[in-house]
Design a protein around this motif. Structure first.
Motif, mmCIF file in Angstrom:
data_model
loop_
_atom_site.group_PDB
_atom_site.id
_atom_site.type_symbol
_atom_site.label_atom_id
_atom_site.label_comp_id
_atom_site.label_asym_id
_atom_site.label_seq_id
_atom_site.Cartn_x
_atom_site.Cartn_y
_atom_site.Cartn_z
ATOM 1 N N THR A 2 -12.274 -20.232 -62.355
ATOM 2 C CA THR A 2 -12.662 -18.946 -62.918
ATOM 3 C C THR A 2 -14.036 -19.080 -63.545
ATOM 4 O O THR A 2 -14.475 -20.168 -63.900
ATOM 5 N N MET A 3 -14.709 -17.944 -63.677
ATOM 6 C CA MET A 3 -16.028 -17.946 -64.313
ATOM 7 C C MET A 3 -15.926 -18.403 -65.765
ATOM 8 O O MET A 3 -16.871 -18.910 -66.324
ATOM 9 N N ASN A 4 -14.752 -18.244 -66.382
ATOM 10 C CA ASN A 4 -14.579 -18.664 -67.769
ATOM 11 C C ASN A 4 -14.719 -20.164 -67.946
ATOM 12 O O ASN A 4 -14.990 -20.645 -69.043
ATOM 13 N N THR A 5 -14.492 -20.922 -66.891
ATOM 14 C CA THR A 5 -14.570 -22.379 -66.997
ATOM 15 C C THR A 5 -15.932 -22.920 -66.575
ATOM 16 O O THR A 5 -16.154 -24.123 -66.634
ATOM 17 N N VAL A 6 -16.829 -22.049 -66.155
ATOM 18 C CA VAL A 6 -18.149 -22.472 -65.693
ATOM 19 C C VAL A 6 -19.123 -22.512 -66.864
ATOM 20 O O VAL A 6 -19.190 -21.579 -67.662
#
Length: 184
Positions: A2-6
């Motif tokens: 997910t973008m949250n982990t990038v």
């Protein structure tokens, strides 16, 4: 994924030199190529030349430490009109003028295949261009490249087409510009 982990990090040319192998690996993955293939070798040669150019900036996207995408470019030097050489239709002389702080070239934007279509490319694009002080950005793509639809969706405007140089991947390139700062 997910973008949250990038996470994103910004780097200069010296940092980018140390990251070159990771960049080549991500580039190869983005195109479904092997790291030693000609396309990846050509990328390595281009990247090495650009690392020392004025205004060089690299933004890297990582997930759990793995480089999943990147974007980099540089500023056109004062009087450097080679970028615009032979563009058709020919723009005005004013458009072609380079001051050393007018135009930033978005040279590469690559995302590993597993991460494509998840917003990583747009996030990288906005992160690098949002930090620029130039008036505009430019990029080149192969004629009719599928990425052109993405770029126009992000606000890029087609300027025209230039002939490729000997040894280039394409015999011609379409040039785009985007006024800065980027607003979303």
């Amino acid at each position: 994924m997910t973008m949250n982990t990038v996470s994103l990090t910004h780097h200069d040319g010296e940092d980018a030199t140390a990251l070159l192998e990771e960049l080549c690996d991500a580039y190869a993955d983005a195109y479904g190529a092997e790291p030693g293939e000609e396309k990846t070798s050509a990328f390595r040669r281009r990247a090495k030349k650009q690392l020392t150019r004025p205004g060089f900036t690299l933004v890297v996207a990582r997930d759990e430490g793995r480089l999943v995408g990147f974007v980099f470019g540089y500023t056109l030097a004062a009087g450097d009109t080679h970028w615009w050489g032979g563009v058709q239709p020919e723009p005005s002389a004013e458009f072609l003028e380079e001051t050393g702080s007018r135009t930033w070239v978005l040279s590469e934007i690559e995302v590993r295949r597993a991460w494509q279509g998840k917003g990583v490319g747009r996030t990288l694009h906005d992160a690098v261009l949002g930090a620029r002080g130039e008036e505009r950005a430019t990029l080149a793509t192969g004629p009719d490249a599928p990425a052109q639809k993405v770029y126009t969706g992000w606000g890029w405007q087609l300027v025209g087409r230039i002939p490729g140089d000997d040894g280039d991947y394409y015999s011609a390139y379409d040039l785009f510009v985007l006024e800065l700062p980027v607003s979303r």
